[in-house]
Write an enzyme that holds these catalytic residues in place. Structure first.
Site: not given
Ligand code: PLP
Length: 380
Positions: A148, A176, A197-198, A234, A321
């Protein structure tokens, strides 16, 4: 002020068809998929159709898809299943040094032991190191498909072959990779695969875990028997319809999307290459198109990000994050990025909607920001 959004690895804007699909479900399909009356069955049809679309995106069978609240839950579920189904003595997870926090933390708090395989200076996985780790009993190898922060691809098929030979299940964090690469769980050869999904123009808070038929499974969320007793709760019907719409969009035109992203990435990196003290991370490795990780000697990435934000340009100084937590990136540290550049990294991550004009404006703004920050730091 015009916004230029170049932080697509953090999240992507929902595609218009995603918004339409979600609106339709919210307005017209209010039932609970577990109810046996008409509204319930209409909602059930939404969930079933979503499962078919998500399975098609991954080359999986619909029964192999477990819906989750996102990538993090999918990852936690996969690792939990591997640990809980393993005999004591082999509850060891093998991961790389550049995994997302979701994998790092889920492994740390689930397994009895975690073994870590390193990467080289370009972020390429040490396959020989993985083979060495696989010589001892383990319950799971968890590797990301593409990183990422840098976009560097991990040699997933080779890793899958090693894991298969050692009879250790492989979980792939493909969060990713969706929409930027053709994903086929058969070709990859994994037992579990997580998506969110996002990250591919769907809604936030929904994702999926591929669980190969016959692979060990122990639910993480306990309750009623939703998702064939694999994930209680649900179903979020509107979000599932949105993810399905995004999956349908991502299933088409991958090569055009990749070519567009590659072109823009090359353009951006050429424009930034002349900035003094510049360093591209992972540039020598095979990368997913659309991600550039670039550092500027002696500067803090966050300073560049904030200056660009003032001009309406959204980029990040690493993973979204960890951006709010400060400190250096564990990914860049694992790659041995020198101290002079370790804190000066920014990440520019693109999507199909970005244009050459946006890249030119962003590159100029980055160059200006670096110059301005350097003036505040004489001697750099
Ligand atoms: C490589 C990777 N794995 C896992 C995640 C976690 O995904 P989510 O934040 O949708 O739970 C991310 C989010 O940035 C990511 O880039």
């Amino acid at each position: 002020m015009r916004t230029i959004y170049l932080d697509n690895n953090a999240t992507t804007a929902p595609h218009p068809t995603v918004i339409e699909a979600m609106r339709h479900v919210l307005e017209h399909v209010p039932g609970n998929p577990s109810s046996i009356h008409g509204p319930g069955q209409a909602a059930r049809a939404v969930v079933d159709a979503a499962r078919v679309d998500v399975a098609a995106l991954l080359g999986a069978r619909p029964t192999e898809i477990v819906f989750t609240s996102g990538g993090t839950e999918a990852i936690n579920t996969a690792l939990h299943a591997c640990v809980q189904s393993a005999p004591t003595g082999s509850r060891r997870i093998i991961r790389s040094t550049v995994e997302h926090e979701a994998v790092i933390e889920a492994a740390l708090h689930g397994a009895d032991e975690v073994s870590v395989v390193g990467v080289d200076a370009e972020g390429r996985l040490d396959l020989a190191g993985l083979a060495r780790e696989l010589a001892r009993p383990a319950c799971c190898v968890s590797l990301m498909l593409s990183n990422n922060e840098t976009g560097v691809l991990l040699p997933i098929q080779e890793a899958a072959a090693l894991a298969r030979a050692a009879r250790v299940p492989l979980h792939v964090d493909a969060v990713q990779a969706v929409g930027k690469s053709v994903l086929n769980v058969e070709e990859i050869g994994c037992d579990y695969l997580s998506i969110a999904a996002h990250k591919f123009h769907g809604p936030k808070g929904v994702g999926a875990l591929f669980v190969r038929r016959g692979a060990a499974f122990v639910p993480l969320l306990r309750g009623a028997s939703h998702e064939s007793a694999r994930r209680a709760g649900t179903e979020n019907t509107a979000a599932l319809a949105g993810m399905a719409a995004a999956a349908r969009v991502m299933g088409c035109g991958i090569s055009e999307r990749r070519a567009h992203l590659r072109q823009l990435t090359v353009r951006l990196e050429a424009l930034l290459a002349d900035i003094p003290g510049v360093r591209f991370q992972g540039a020598g490795a095979e990368r997913m198109p659309g991600t550039t990780n670039v550092a500027f000697e002696g500067l803090e990435g966050a300073g560049v990000v904030l200056r660009l934000a003032r001009e309406g340009i959204a980029i990040s100084s690493g993973s979204a994050c960890s951006a709010s937590m400060g400190g250096g990136s564990h990914v860049l540290e694992a790659m041995g990025v020198p101290y002079s550049h370790l804190f000066g990294a920014i990440r520019v991550s693109l999507c199909k909607q970005n244009t050459a004009d946006e890249i030119d404006l962003a590159a100029a703004a980055i160059a200006r920001a670096v110059l301005a920050l350097r003036e505040l730091l004489p001697g750099v």
